[in-house]
Design an enzyme around this catalytic site. Structure first.
Site, short mmCIF file in Angstrom:
data_model
loop_
_atom_site.label_atom_id
_atom_site.label_comp_id
_atom_site.label_asym_id
_atom_site.label_seq_id
_atom_site.Cartn_x
_atom_site.Cartn_y
_atom_site.Cartn_z
N TYR A 56 13.46 15.67 15.97
CA TYR A 56 13.44 14.32 16.54
C TYR A 56 14.34 14.22 17.78
CZ TYR A 56 10.45 13.08 12.75
OH TYR A 56 9.36 13.04 11.92
N ASP A 94 7.58 6.10 20.15
CA ASP A 94 8.06 6.05 21.53
C ASP A 94 8.33 4.59 21.91
OD1 ASP A 94 5.76 4.73 22.92
OD2 ASP A 94 4.67 6.55 22.37
N HIS A 109 6.34 2.33 12.15
CA HIS A 109 6.76 3.66 11.72
C HIS A 109 8.13 4.07 12.26
CE1 HIS A 109 2.35 5.06 10.78
NE2 HIS A 109 2.85 4.26 9.87
N CYS A 117 21.04 4.15 9.05
CA CYS A 117 22.07 4.61 8.11
C CYS A 117 21.45 4.68 6.72
CB CYS A 117 23.27 3.67 8.11
SG CYS A 117 24.49 4.20 6.88
N GLY A 175 -6.48 3.79 20.04
CA GLY A 175 -5.90 5.13 20.05
C GLY A 175 -5.29 5.59 18.75
P1 OAD Z 1 -3.49 10.69 15.73
O1 OAD Z 1 -3.02 11.86 16.52
O2 OAD Z 1 -3.88 10.89 14.31
O3 OAD Z 1 -4.77 10.05 16.47
C1 OAD Z 1 -4.77 9.77 17.84
C2 OAD Z 1 -6.11 9.16 18.20
O4 OAD Z 1 -6.06 8.84 19.58
C3 OAD Z 1 -7.31 10.10 18.00
O5 OAD Z 1 -8.35 9.39 17.31
C4 OAD Z 1 -7.74 10.46 19.42
O6 OAD Z 1 -9.15 10.60 19.55
C5 OAD Z 1 -7.28 9.23 20.20
N1 OAD Z 1 -6.97 9.49 21.61
C6 OAD Z 1 -6.47 10.62 22.18
N2 OAD Z 1 -6.30 10.45 23.50
C7 OAD Z 1 -6.72 9.19 23.80
C8 OAD Z 1 -6.81 8.42 24.99
N3 OAD Z 1 -6.44 8.92 26.19
N4 OAD Z 1 -7.28 7.16 24.91
C9 OAD Z 1 -7.67 6.64 23.72
N5 OAD Z 1 -7.61 7.31 22.57
C10 OAD Z 1 -7.14 8.57 22.58
O7 OAD Z 1 -2.38 9.55 15.89
P2 OAD Z 1 -2.14 8.23 15.03
O8 OAD Z 1 -3.43 7.67 14.55
O9 OAD Z 1 -1.25 7.35 15.83
O10 OAD Z 1 3.28 8.63 11.61
O11 OAD Z 1 -1.33 8.79 13.80
C11 OAD Z 1 -0.86 7.89 12.83
C12 OAD Z 1 0.45 8.34 12.26
O12 OAD Z 1 0.33 9.70 11.86
C13 OAD Z 1 1.58 8.41 13.27
O13 OAD Z 1 2.20 7.15 13.50
C14 OAD Z 1 2.55 9.34 12.61
C15 OAD Z 1 1.62 10.33 11.93
O14 OAD Z 1 1.92 10.58 10.62
C16 OAD Z 1 4.63 8.83 11.53
O15 OAD Z 1 5.25 9.51 12.30
C17 OAD Z 1 5.27 8.12 10.41
#
Ligand code: OAD
Length: 235
Positions: A56, A94, A109, A117, A175
């Site tokens: 991290y 972010d 998240h 803490c 996204g």
């Molecule tokens: P993912 O990486 O699972 O999915 C990202 C999505 O964004 C995919 O469906 C891609 O097709 C899409 N994508 C990529 N580039 C793009 C662009 N330029 N424009 C639009 N869409 C785009 O990420 P999350 O769904 O955010 O949790 O993942 C959910 C959670 O999984 C995260 O918050 C994280 C992880 O576990 C924690 O860290 C607690």
């Protein structure tokens, strides 16, 4: 659409992809080289705090090299101008939404630029690296950890999010792959409460069929176009 239309927007890693932050599940994803159990669970933190903190620390340091893209900017513009209720719920850790200027925003998240803490629960702003057993500025316990919601932990502000979804007339998902609950289930809750549902994603997600409409393309194009149309409707 009226000026009293309530909107909930869920964002995921895809909205920050064009800023240069890797998504989680795509090729070259954030966890490449690390199994999720090694960096994103309470067990991993207990077993190997040096690895988890370093992971991290690197993500936090990388924030200095990225800036918001037109999709973040467009949502901040909508937030500033929308006359009805609006809530941006981000799964992202972010800070690009707030750097773009978004105010009505929740990080469900956690946040890279925050330390939690494990003893008293205080959340404090954190910019640099965070060594294991750093003392909490509030209670003094050597128990600061990254303020990230690990798998198996409860996402933040769920009552506020559920209440906003219950009042929403429009639910938009941007996204996100729809792979991680409870966020992946928000679309069903929104539909159950009668909201129109829209997905904006590079490709159809796991839950695309649950949305009334799914538009595919880059967030930097789709989101400004959607925001422009929303604002034109209430101008
Ligand atoms: P993912 O990486 O699972 O999915 C990202 C999505 O964004 C995919 O469906 C891609 O097709 C899409 N994508 C990529 N580039 C793009 C662009 N330029 N424009 C639009 N869409 C785009 O990420 P999350 O769904 O955010 O949790 O993942 C959910 C959670 O999984 C995260 O918050 C994280 C992880 O576990 C924690 O860290 C607690």
């Amino acid at each position: 659409m009226t000026r009293a239309t309530n909107i909930v927007i869920l964002t995921g890693a895809g909205i920050s992809a064009e800023s240069g932050i890797a998504t989680f599940r795509g090729p070259g994803g954030l966890w490449e080289g690390h199994r999720v159990e090694d960096v994103c669970t309470p067990e991993a933190l207990a077993r190997d705090p040096v690895l988890v903190h370093r992971f991290y620390d690197l993500r936090r340091a990388a924030l200095a090299t990225v800036v918001p893209n037109p999709a973040h900017d467009a949502l901040a513009r909508l937030d500033a101008a929308w006359p009805g209720e609006l809530l941006i719920v981000t799964q992202n850790v972010d800070d690009l939404h707030e750097r773009a200027g978004a105010k009505r925003l929740l990080h469900m998240h956690g946040e890279l630029r925050s330390a939690l803490c494990a003893s008293c629960g205080d959340q404090s702003r954190w910019e640099g690296s965070l060594a294991p057993r750093t003392s909490c500025p509030v209670c003094g316990a050597a128990a600061l950890r990254p303020d990230i919601v690990f798998f198996g932990e409860m996402p933040y502000r769920m009552e506020v999010i559920e209440a906003a979804i219950a009042r929403a007339h429009i639910f938009v998902s941007i996204g996100t792959s729809g792979a991680v609950y409870p966020a992946a289930g928000f679309v069903q809750t929104a539909r159950w409460h009668g909201a129109e549902t829209l997905e904006l994603n590079l490709e159809p997600s796991a839950g695309s069929h649950l949305f009334d409409e799914s538009r595919t393309g880059p967030a930097s194009v789709l989101v400004p176009a959607w925001v422009d149309a929303m604002l034109a409707a209430v101008a």
